[in-house]
Scaffold this motif. Structure first.
Motif, PDB file in Angstrom:
ATOM      1  N   SER A   1       0.813  -1.221   0.000  1.00 17.08           N
ATOM      2  CA  SER A   1       0.000   0.000   0.000  1.00 17.08           C
ATOM      3  C   SER A   1       0.846   1.271   0.000  1.00 17.08           C
ATOM      4  O   SER A   1       0.329   2.353  -0.262  1.00 17.08           O
ATOM      5  N   ILE A   2       2.126   1.166   0.272  1.00 13.32           N
ATOM      6  CA  ILE A   2       3.003   2.338   0.227  1.00 13.32           C
ATOM      7  C   ILE A   2       3.548   2.445  -1.196  1.00 13.32           C
ATOM      8  O   ILE A   2       4.316   1.604  -1.647  1.00 13.32           O
ATOM      9  N   LYS A   3       3.129   3.485  -1.894  1.00  6.25           N
ATOM     10  CA  LYS A   3       3.500   3.688  -3.302  1.00  6.25           C
ATOM     11  C   LYS A   3       4.475   4.847  -3.441  1.00  6.25           C
ATOM     12  O   LYS A   3       4.352   5.859  -2.742  1.00  6.25           O
ATOM     13  N   LYS A   4       5.417   4.722  -4.365  1.00  8.03           N
ATOM     14  CA  LYS A   4       6.383   5.798  -4.610  1.00  8.03           C
ATOM     15  C   LYS A   4       5.689   7.079  -5.050  1.00  8.03           C
ATOM     16  O   LYS A   4       6.104   8.172  -4.688  1.00  8.03           O
ATOM     17  N   SER A   5       4.646   6.932  -5.821  1.00  5.24           N
ATOM     18  CA  SER A   5       3.971   8.117  -6.364  1.00  5.24           C
ATOM     19  C   SER A   5       3.297   8.950  -5.272  1.00  5.24           C
ATOM     20  O   SER A   5       3.173  10.161  -5.402  1.00  5.24           O
ATOM     21  N   ARG A   6       2.873   8.316  -4.181  1.00  3.29           N
ATOM     22  CA  ARG A   6       2.159   9.039  -3.125  1.00  3.29           C
ATOM     23  C   ARG A   6       2.991   9.290  -1.878  1.00  3.29           C
ATOM     24  O   ARG A   6       2.714  10.218  -1.127  1.00  3.29           O
ATOM     25  N   HIS A   7       3.986   8.443  -1.618  1.00  2.00           N
ATOM     26  CA  HIS A   7       4.698   8.500  -0.344  1.00  2.00           C
ATOM     27  C   HIS A   7       6.210   8.533  -0.538  1.00  2.00           C
ATOM     28  O   HIS A   7       6.942   7.778   0.118  1.00  2.00           O
ATOM     29  N   ALA A   8       6.712   9.394  -1.398  1.00  2.00           N
ATOM     30  CA  ALA A   8       8.148   9.437  -1.697  1.00  2.00           C
ATOM     31  C   ALA A   8       8.973   9.737  -0.440  1.00  2.00           C
ATOM     32  O   ALA A   8      10.002   9.102  -0.192  1.00  2.00           O
ATOM     33  N   ALA A   9       8.545  10.699   0.357  1.00  2.00           N
ATOM     34  CA  ALA A   9       9.290  11.059   1.570  1.00  2.00           C
ATOM     35  C   ALA A   9       9.288   9.908   2.576  1.00  2.00           C
ATOM     36  O   ALA A   9      10.305   9.630   3.228  1.00  2.00           O
ATOM     37  N   LEU A  10       8.163   9.226   2.692  1.00  2.00           N
ATOM     38  CA  LEU A  10       8.066   8.088   3.607  1.00  2.00           C
ATOM     39  C   LEU A  10       9.011   6.971   3.162  1.00  2.00           C
ATOM     40  O   LEU A  10       9.712   6.373   3.989  1.00  2.00           O
ATOM     41  N   ILE A  11       9.025   6.689   1.869  1.00  2.00           N
ATOM     42  CA  ILE A  11       9.897   5.636   1.346  1.00  2.00           C
ATOM     43  C   ILE A  11      11.357   5.976   1.624  1.00  2.00           C
ATOM     44  O   ILE A  11      12.146   5.107   2.006  1.00  2.00           O
ATOM     45  N   GLU A  12      11.725   7.225   1.446  1.00  2.00           N
ATOM     46  CA  GLU A  12      13.093   7.656   1.751  1.00  2.00           C
ATOM     47  C   GLU A  12      13.405   7.432   3.232  1.00  2.00           C
ATOM     48  O   GLU A  12      14.478   6.943   3.584  1.00  2.00           O
ATOM     49  N   ALA A  13      12.461   7.762   4.101  1.00  2.00           N
ATOM     50  CA  ALA A  13      12.651   7.558   5.549  1.00  2.00           C
ATOM     51  C   ALA A  13      12.784   6.073   5.874  1.00  2.00           C
ATOM     52  O   ALA A  13      13.601   5.683   6.721  1.00  2.00           O
ATOM     53  N   ILE A  14      12.013   5.243   5.200  1.00  2.00           N
ATOM     54  CA  ILE A  14      12.075   3.788   5.416  1.00  2.00           C
ATOM     55  C   ILE A  14      13.444   3.263   4.993  1.00  2.00           C
ATOM     56  O   ILE A  14      14.073   2.474   5.693  1.00  2.00           O
ATOM     57  N   GLU A  15      13.929   3.703   3.823  1.00  2.00           N
ATOM     58  CA  GLU A  15      15.235   3.247   3.333  1.00  2.00           C
ATOM     59  C   GLU A  15      16.352   3.684   4.284  1.00  2.00           C
ATOM     60  O   GLU A  15      17.270   2.907   4.564  1.00  2.00           O
ATOM     61  N   GLN A  16      16.279   4.911   4.779  1.00  2.00           N
ATOM     62  CA  GLN A  16      17.292   5.389   5.724  1.00  2.00           C
ATOM     63  C   GLN A  16      17.251   4.591   7.024  1.00  2.00           C
ATOM     64  O   GLN A  16      18.291   4.245   7.580  1.00  2.00           O
ATOM     65  N   ALA A  17      16.049   4.289   7.502  1.00  2.00           N
ATOM     66  CA  ALA A  17      15.916   3.504   8.731  1.00  2.00           C
ATOM     67  C   ALA A  17      16.469   2.097   8.538  1.00  2.00           C
ATOM     68  O   ALA A  17      17.129   1.547   9.430  1.00  2.00           O
TER      69      ALA A  17
END
Length: 118
Positions: free
Chosen positions: A43-59
């Motif tokens: 449900s987490i999509k790059k098109s809608r949650h780019a900042a969240l995905i970046e935070a997930i990758e950093q974590a």
């Protein structure tokens, strides 16, 4: 609470290794954050949650988890495939050499038996 806040709260719980939905020690990635937030996998999509995905990758990187891009995963798979093929070719060559030795010993054994029975 908004959906985005749910995702960030779930990410913080995973970072602290105190998930409420998933088992402790779960990997940190898009799917686990979504499931921890009570949403479906994917449900987490790059098109809608780019900042969240970046935070997930950093974590994930901070937690010492190896996060590879799809291109890196493909390159890693190619490298593994080449290594396995090389190992297979070497094993095949070794097998052929051993087979030749075995046949030579069988022939020598046969010839010696023929000499002793005469």
């Amino acid at each position: 609470m908004s959906v985005l806040n749910d995702y960030y709260a779930a990410l913080e719980r995973l970072k602290a290794n105190k998930p409420e939905v998933l088992p402790k020690g779960s990997a940190i990635n898009n799917d686990t954050v979504a499931m921890e937030a009570g949403r479906k996998r994917g449900s987490i999509k790059k098109s809608r949650h780019a900042a969240l995905i970046e935070a997930i990758e950093q974590a994930a990187q901070a937690a010492g988890q190896n996060v590879l891009s799809p291109a890196q995963q493909i390159e890693q798979a190619k490298t593994k495939t080449k290594a396995v093929k090389s190992d297979y070719d070497q094993l095949k060559k070794d097998y052929e050499k051993l087979l030749e030795k075995c046949n030579a010993l069988l022939l020598e054994n046969f010839e010696l038996k023929q000499k002793t029975h005469l």
